[in-house]
Write an enzyme that holds these catalytic residues in place. Structure first.
Site, mmCIF file in Angstrom:
data_model
loop_
_atom_site.group_PDB
_atom_site.id
_atom_site.type_symbol
_atom_site.label_atom_id
_atom_site.label_comp_id
_atom_site.label_asym_id
_atom_site.label_seq_id
_atom_site.Cartn_x
_atom_site.Cartn_y
_atom_site.Cartn_z
ATOM 1 N N CYS A 107 0.908 -1.286 0.058
ATOM 2 C CA CYS A 107 -0.005 0.097 0.022
ATOM 3 C C CYS A 107 0.893 1.285 -0.015
ATOM 4 O O CYS A 107 0.323 2.354 -0.086
ATOM 5 C CB CYS A 107 -0.928 -0.056 1.304
ATOM 6 S SG CYS A 107 -0.047 -0.067 2.711
HETATM 7 C C1 SAM Z 1 0.483 -4.987 2.881
HETATM 8 S S1 SAM Z 1 1.698 -6.158 3.059
HETATM 9 C C2 SAM Z 1 0.787 -7.530 3.350
HETATM 10 C C3 SAM Z 1 0.581 -8.005 4.756
HETATM 11 C C4 SAM Z 1 -0.422 -9.148 5.008
HETATM 12 N N1 SAM Z 1 -1.785 -9.196 4.310
HETATM 13 C C5 SAM Z 1 -0.579 -9.324 6.409
HETATM 14 O O1 SAM Z 1 -1.597 -9.440 6.917
HETATM 15 O O2 SAM Z 1 0.278 -9.677 7.210
HETATM 16 C C6 SAM Z 1 2.197 -6.502 1.402
HETATM 17 C C7 SAM Z 1 3.301 -7.572 1.152
HETATM 18 O O3 SAM Z 1 3.403 -7.575 -0.154
HETATM 19 C C8 SAM Z 1 4.806 -8.042 -0.323
HETATM 20 N N2 SAM Z 1 5.213 -7.982 -1.902
HETATM 21 C C9 SAM Z 1 5.557 -6.739 -2.269
HETATM 22 N N3 SAM Z 1 5.904 -6.971 -3.613
HETATM 23 C C10 SAM Z 1 5.657 -8.506 -3.909
HETATM 24 C C11 SAM Z 1 5.776 -9.103 -4.894
HETATM 25 N N4 SAM Z 1 6.363 -8.541 -6.349
HETATM 26 N N5 SAM Z 1 5.466 -10.413 -4.931
HETATM 27 C C12 SAM Z 1 5.201 -11.007 -3.789
HETATM 28 N N6 SAM Z 1 4.969 -10.106 -2.444
HETATM 29 C C13 SAM Z 1 5.073 -8.876 -2.833
HETATM 30 C C14 SAM Z 1 5.415 -7.213 0.633
HETATM 31 O O4 SAM Z 1 6.771 -7.851 1.008
HETATM 32 C C15 SAM Z 1 4.539 -7.178 1.822
HETATM 33 O O5 SAM Z 1 4.948 -8.204 2.652
#
Ligand code: SAM
Length: 468
Positions: A205
Site C-alpha cells: 500500500c
Molecule cells: C500490505 S503487506 C501484506 C500484509 C499481509 N496481508 C498481512 O496481513 O500480514 C504487502 C506485502 O506484499 C509483499 N510484496 C511486495 N511486492 C511483492 C511481489 N512482487 N510479490 C510478492 N509479494 C510482494 C511485501 O513484501 C509485503 O509483505
C-alpha cells in the site's frame, strides 16, 4: 498499615509512581497526593495498593519485571539490556515462557484463543485458501482461525516468509515474486491442491498511502494486475483484497481513479465486487486503522456478501489501556522478560521535550517553549491516549519523532509488544529475525481480529453447509 509503609516499600524496589499508577489503575496525581499526605487514602485504596505493590515486588523478585534504578542513565542501561534479535522459534517460545504478565487481561486471552483456533488441524472438507502478498500472516491468521485452510502463500520478503513459516508450517510458499508466477504454475497448483475456494491478500500500500509519495507511476501500484490474473485463472468462489482507504482517492497518470481500474479489471473476470471502507477500531481492534476491503464473489454463485456489522455505536471501543495494561511499565531504555517488550533508549534532549507533555499532546505543544523541538508539526512527537484506541501502527512505530508513536505516560516510543497488541497479534504468534524486519511485518499486517471477523462472515455465508 499506613501510606508511609507503602511508600517505603515502593522506594526500596525503585518502583516509580507512574509504574504503580499504571499497575493499580489510580492516577499518578492521586498516588503523589497520598504520599505527600495531602489526601488520606481510604482503607480500601490502601489495601488495593498494597496488593498491587506486593504483586510488582513478587514479579521483581521472580525476575519477571525489570526495573531501571534511578541512578542508571537510560542510555547506559540500554547498552547492555537491549535484547538480541530472535534467531529461532524455539528461542522465542522459551523467552516468552519465562515471562508471566502482571495480571489477567481478557483481551490477551481472546487473542490466545484466536491463535489456538488458527492452529487447529483442518480437515479435507475445510475450504482452501491461498494468501497473496501474505506478509508475516496477519490476514492468514484471521482466516485460519475462522476455519479456512490456508494451503499456500506468495511473499517476496524473505524475513516475512520466515515469520509466516514459523506460524503456518503447513502452508507452502508457492512463489516469492508474484510477477514470476506463470499460467503453468497456476495449473500445476490446481492439479496438486484441487479447486481453491478463496484468495486473500493485500498488495503493497506504500504507493497509495500518505506515508509514501503517492506517485501514480509507482510500480507497486500495478501489482494488483497479477492478483486479478491469478483470480481469473484459479477462479476461487471468493477473493478478499485489502488496502489503505486512501487508495480510493488516488489517480493514475491518465487521471482515472485507481479504484475504478481495479474494480473494472476484477469485474471483467466474472466477479461481482462489493467495497467496504472501515475502521479496524469498529471491529474489536484497539487501534484506529482505516482500510478498504474489496470482496469479490464469483458471478455464477449469484449471491451477495454481507459485510459483518461493526460494534454498536454505543459500545466502548477497545483502548490502548485494554490492550496493554498487563505489560510491565517501561521507561526509555528499559526492558522486561517479554522478548518483544523493551524500549529503545531515546536521547536525553528528546526525553526532556516530552517528559511533561500530557497524553494526547505533542512535544511541539510543550508549555515551555524552550523545550519544544526546533521544527516540525504537532502531529509528530505526539503521545497517544490511554483510553482511546491506539493510533495507526505503521512500520515506523518505534520512531519517537513519528506521528503519535509516544506512549501515553512513559517518555518513549511504543515497544514491539505494544504494537503487536494494538495490531491484535496474539503473544503466542512467533516473531523471529531482526527487529526492523519484525516491525515492518507488524506495521504492514491486517489485524488478525479484523480478518477473523470478515472470515467468519464469509464462512457462514458461503461455506457453512447451513447457509445453503
Ligand atoms: C500490505 S503487506 C501484506 C500484509 C499481509 N496481508 C498481512 O496481513 O500480514 C504487502 C506485502 O506484499 C509483499 N510484496 C511486495 N511486492 C511483492 C511481489 N512482487 N510479490 C510478492 N509479494 C510482494 C511485501 O513484501 C509485503 O509483505
Amino acid at each position: 498499615m499506613c501510606y508511609a509503609d507503602l511508600k517505603a516499600k515502593r522506594l526500596k524496589y525503585h518502583i516509580s509512581q507512574s509504574k504503580l499508577a499504571v499497575a493499580s489503575g489510580y492516577t499518578k496525581a492521586a498516588i503523589s497526593s497520598w504520599e505527600r499526605n495531602k489526601v488520606i487514602p481510604s482503607p480500601y485504596d490502601l489495601e488495593k495498593l498494597n496488593a498491587i505493590l506486593t504483586q510488582l515486588i513478587d514479579a521483581i523478585n521472580a525476575g519477571t519485571l525489570n526495573i531501571q534504578k534511578k541512578s542508571i542513565r537510560p542510555s547506559q542501561f540500554a547498552s547492555h539490556a537491549l535484547p538480541k534479535n530472535i534467531k529461532s522459534p524455539e528461542e522465542y517460545k522459551s523467552l516468552l515462557s519465562a515471562y508471566s504478565p502482571l495480571s489477567y487481561n481478557p483481551y490477551r486471552a481472546k487473542l490466545s484463543e484466536l491463535y489456538k483456533c488458527a492452529q487447529c488441524p483442518k480437515s479435507s472438507a475445510s475450504p482452501k485458501a491461498i494468501a497473496l502478498f501474505s506478509g508475516c500472516g496477519g490476514m492468514s491468521l484471521g482466516f485460519a482461525s475462522a476455519g479456512f485452510n490456508v494451503i499456500g502463500h506468495v511473499e517476496i520478503d524473505e524475513s516475512a516468509c520466515q515469520i509466516y513459516h514459523h506460524n503456518f508450517p503447513h502452508s507452502t510458499l508457492l512463489a516469492h515474486d508474484i510477477c514470476s508466477i506463470t499460467d503453468k504454475d497456476l495449473f500445476s497448483w490446481q492439479q496438486q491442491y484441487g479447486p481453491i475456494d478463496l484468495i486473500i491478500g493485500g498488495p503493497p500500500c506504500q504507493g497509495f498511502s500518505l506515508a509514501g509519495k503517492r506517485d501514480p507511476e509507482d510500480v507497486r501500484n500495478q501489482l494488483y494486475k497479477y492478483y486479478v490474473h491469478i483470480v481469473s485463472v484459479l477462479r476461487p468462489k471468493i477473493f478478499v483484497m485489502e488496502n489503505v482507504r486512501l487508495l480510493t482517492s488516488m489517480k493514475t497518470s491518465d487521471g482515472e481513479l485507481f479504484i475504478d481500474c481495479i474494480l473494472r479489471a476484477f469485474s471483467s473476470t466474472g466477479y461481482s465486487i462489493t467495497r467496504h471502507e472501515i475502521n479496524a477500531s469498529d471491529y474489536g481492534v484497539p487501534q484506529t486503522r482505516e482500510r478498504l476491503f474489496l470482496v469479490g464473489v464469483r458471478s455464477d454463485l449469484n449471491k451477495k456478501f454481507i459485510f459483518p456489522d461493526s460494534i454498536p455505536s454505543d459500545t466502548q471501543k477497545l483502548t490502548f489501556r485494554d490492550a496493554t495494561f498487563d505489560l510491565p511499565f517501561l521507561e526509555s531504555g528499559e526492558s522486561s522478560l517479554d522478548p518483544l517488550h523493551w524500549s529503545i533508549s531515546h536521547p536525553t534532549h528528546v526525553i526532556q521535550w516530552l517528559k511533561n507533555v500530557p497524553e494526547g499532546h505533542s512535544a511541539h505543544e510543550n508549555i515551555d517553549p524552550a523545550l519544544r523541538p526546533p521544527s516540525g508539526f504537532n502531529t509528530t512527537y505526539k503521545r497517544i491516549r490511554w483510553d482511546e484506541p491506539c493510533s495507526t501502527i505503521s512500520t515506523n512505530f518505534s520512531m519517537i519523532s513519528g506521528c503519535r508513536n509516544v506512549h501515553p505516560s512513559s517518555t518513549r516510543s511504543l515497544t514491539i509488544r505494544e504494537a503487536t497488541r494494538a495490531q491484535s497479534f496474539p503473544d503466542e504468534f512467533i516473531f523471529t529475525g531482526k527487529w526492523g524486519d519484525i516491525r515492518r511485518a507488524i506495521g504492514n499486517a491486517v489485524p488478525p481480529i479484523l480478518a477473523a471477523c470478515i472470515a467468519k462472515a464469509l464462512y457462514q455465508q458461503f461455506f457453512d453447509i447451513k447457509s445453503f
